[in-house]
Design an enzyme around this catalytic site. Structure first.
Site, PDB file in Angstrom:
ATOM      1  N   GLU A 199      -1.710   4.162  23.486  1.00  0.00           N
ATOM      2  CA  GLU A 199      -2.750   3.456  22.666  1.00  0.00           C
ATOM      3  C   GLU A 199      -3.249   2.089  23.242  1.00  0.00           C
ATOM      4  OE1 GLU A 199      -4.942   3.520  18.365  1.00  0.00           O
ATOM      5  OE2 GLU A 199      -2.748   2.715  18.382  1.00  0.00           O
ATOM      6  N   GLY A 238       4.286   1.902  10.928  1.00  0.00           N
ATOM      7  CA  GLY A 238       4.138   2.722   9.965  1.00  0.00           C
ATOM      8  C   GLY A 238       5.704   3.235   9.792  1.00  0.00           C
ATOM      9  N   GLY A 278      -2.079   1.150  10.629  1.00  0.00           N
ATOM     10  CA  GLY A 278      -1.910   0.187  11.526  1.00  0.00           C
ATOM     11  C   GLY A 278      -0.885   1.127  12.641  1.00  0.00           C
ATOM     12  N   SER A 279      -0.120   0.388  13.401  1.00  0.00           N
ATOM     13  CA  SER A 279       0.635   0.975  14.465  1.00  0.00           C
ATOM     14  C   SER A 279       1.649   1.888  14.039  1.00  0.00           C
ATOM     15  CB  SER A 279       0.953   0.240  15.467  1.00  0.00           C
ATOM     16  OG  SER A 279       2.268  -0.703  14.674  1.00  0.00           O
ATOM     17  N   CYS A 286      -9.274   3.302  15.754  1.00  0.00           N
ATOM     18  CA  CYS A 286      -8.047   3.924  16.367  1.00  0.00           C
ATOM     19  C   CYS A 286      -8.411   5.411  16.506  1.00  0.00           C
ATOM     20  CB  CYS A 286      -7.128   4.263  14.882  1.00  0.00           C
ATOM     21  SG  CYS A 286      -8.250   4.518  13.288  1.00  0.00           S
ATOM     22  N   LYS A 323      -2.728  -6.084   0.906  1.00  0.00           N
ATOM     23  CA  LYS A 323      -2.376  -7.210   1.890  1.00  0.00           C
ATOM     24  C   LYS A 323      -3.150  -7.066   3.076  1.00  0.00           C
ATOM     25  CE  LYS A 323       0.587  -7.104   5.226  1.00  0.00           C
ATOM     26  NZ  LYS A 323      -0.250  -8.023   6.295  1.00  0.00           N
TER      27      LYS A 323
END
Length: 493
Positions: free
Chosen positions: A383, A232, A227-228, A284, A175
């Protein structure tokens, strides 16, 4: 390779069964790129999983050298189509075309690296010894696996997930992010040309709801997510509530850079400014907290200010080969970063340079440096994922390590010193999964990537990445049982 907006399931392109689409806007000038990107429905996900499940037994049994040949062919096709794919990636999320091209050619090396493992996943055996039991451990593929990619490095993240899965004999559903789906949507033609059988790799598009369908699907054995941290956690919860599938998570970071008095200053400045800004700070593990020893703090601050101001002049149209730094991925990410900048102003944090948007079109944010924010300030603790660093000073090693580790994250870190003994001593004390010494950290196909603490679980890349797509099976054979002989009959004499 054609421009595609459809889903790629069981070796064919098809529209979403729901008819739902999403729109992509070019972050350089806010123009509409397309409003035809198909969003996978629950039926589409079920179909993709069914295709992958059906393809698994044959792909698992395919000889390793044949799987390797297909993987190497796909790597060749990535390189051959790098310019076309880079333009699609750049138009969707604003990567400068030179950066986008590099982030496609790099994954080709990852595919070749893991192709070398196909057919070479060996097991173990142990002699009977006193217990009379011969012991075998064999490593088997998991089955149907799925990967959810972040938008900042689609092709790297896809390769980290798919290539080891293919080498181990799994099948896959990828995805892409709703922010950057265009280049990966074009994979279908390349996958078919490379020779992947239908159903072995499927590519779907959509936002968080589609990721939720994959995370909670009962016939998926593993989900790999980048991802974030909040997303997650949602993936892990969905996995636990469904079939307790295996989960690997590569989440956020607030990485430190430690610069000591004996560091080569120009090198440290380059890596904490110009190299930090690659992909507009949307990496990241980029070191966004810069900790400088007091003895060189004034010189560093003066130099980094000049470097960031120069970098602002190299921002522009990502389609231009001369552009070094582009816009943020989309309006949502732009608003996210600008919210941090506004909050810092309200807190009274000192701005050395930047602190605002650039231009009146697109999603450009000026390279920004904050000086000595409070340890609890959001620009220091959270972040940001943009071209923003915070600079603080420290007195000695002990304080530097304490400041560096004072975070819930643990993905990346860098340190700058001419004393190699100090470098290795401190590297061992940093609570992070990756450490760069005298350089911004760069990933490699040979080494694992991942984080400590709330930066995730599991590793991607390197041999550790392959281990995430196999499961051990232990077989014990009782060697003390004597074979039963067939009775002697007249016909056998």
């Amino acid at each position: 390779m054609s421009q595609e907006f459809n889903l790629f399931i069981n070796g064919k392109y098809r529209p979403s069964s729901s008819g739902e689409t999403l729109s992509i806007y070019n972050p350089n000038d806010d123009s509409l790129v397309t409003d035809k990107v198909q969003v996978a429905s629950e039926k589409d996900i079920d179909d993709a999983v069914a295709a992958a499940k059906e393809a698994f037994p044959k792909w698992r049994e395919t000889a390793g050298h044949k799987r390797a040949a297909i993987m190497n062919k796909f790597a060749d096709l990535l390189e051959q189509n790098a310019d076309k794919l880079a333009k699609l990636e750049s138009s969707a999320m604003g990567q400068p075309i030179t950066v986008a091209r590099a982030m496609i050619k790099g994954p080709a090396a990852l595919w070749r690296y893991y192709a070398g493992y196909a057919g070479k996943v060996s097991g173990q055996s142990f002699p009977p010894d006193e217990d009379g039991t011969y012991k075998i451990v064999q490593y088997e593929p998991l089955g149907v696996c799925a990967g959810i990619c972040a938008w900042n490095g689609t092709h790297v993240l896809a390769a980290w997930k798919m290539a080891p899965a293919m080498a181990a004999g799994n099948t896959f559903i990828l995805k892409t992010s709703e922010k950057s789906p265009l280049a990966a949507a074009a994979y279908g033609d390349l996958l078919n040309e490379a020779g992947f059988p239908p159903g072995v790799i499927n590519v779907v598009t959509g936002a968080g709801a589609v990721g939720g369908m994959l995370s909670s699907h009962m016939d998926i054995a593993k989900i790999a997510f980048t991802g974030s941290a909040p997303a997650g956690r949602a993936v892990m919860q969905a996995a636990a509530k469904s079939n307790m599938k295996i989960v690997s998570l590569e989440l956020g970071g607030k990485s430190p850079a430690l610069i000591f008095d004996d560091a080569e200053l120009d090198n440290a400045v380059e890596h904490t400014s110009l190299n930090f800004l690659r992909n507009s700070g949307q990496i990241c593990f980029a070191s966004s907290r810069v900790l400088v020893q007091e003895g060189i703090a004034d010189k560093y601050i003066e130099a980094v200010k000049k470097s960031m101001e120069g970098a602002a002049d190299k921002m522009g149209d990502p389609a231009d080969e001369k552009t070094a730094y582009g816009p943020l991925a989309d309006k949502k990410q732009f608003d996210h970063v600008m919210g941090f900048l506004q909050g810092a102003r309200e807190e009274g944090v000192q701005v050395l340079v930047g602190g605002d948007r650039k231009g009146d079109k697109g999603t450009f944010v000026m390279p920004t440096v904050f000086l000595n924010p409070d340890l609890k300030s959001k620009v220091y603790t959270d972040e940001i994922f943009g071209p923003v660093i915070s600079v603080r000073t420290f007195k000695d090693e002990e304080e530097a390590i304490r400041l560096a580790n004072d975070t819930t994250y643990g993905l990346g870190s860098t340190l700058y010193t001419s004393d190699i003994a100090r470098a290795l001593r401190i590297a061992g004390k940093l609570e992070a999964g990756t450490v760069g010494i005298n350089s911004a950290f760069n990933t490699s196909p040979q080494t694992p990537f991942g984080g400590f603490k709330q930066s995730g679980i599991g590793r991607e890349s390197g041999p550790e990445g392959l281990k995430g797509y196999v499961q051990p099976k232990t077989i014990h054979i009782n060697m003390n049982v004597k074979p039963k002989l067939a009775p002697i009959t007249s016909s056998s004499t």
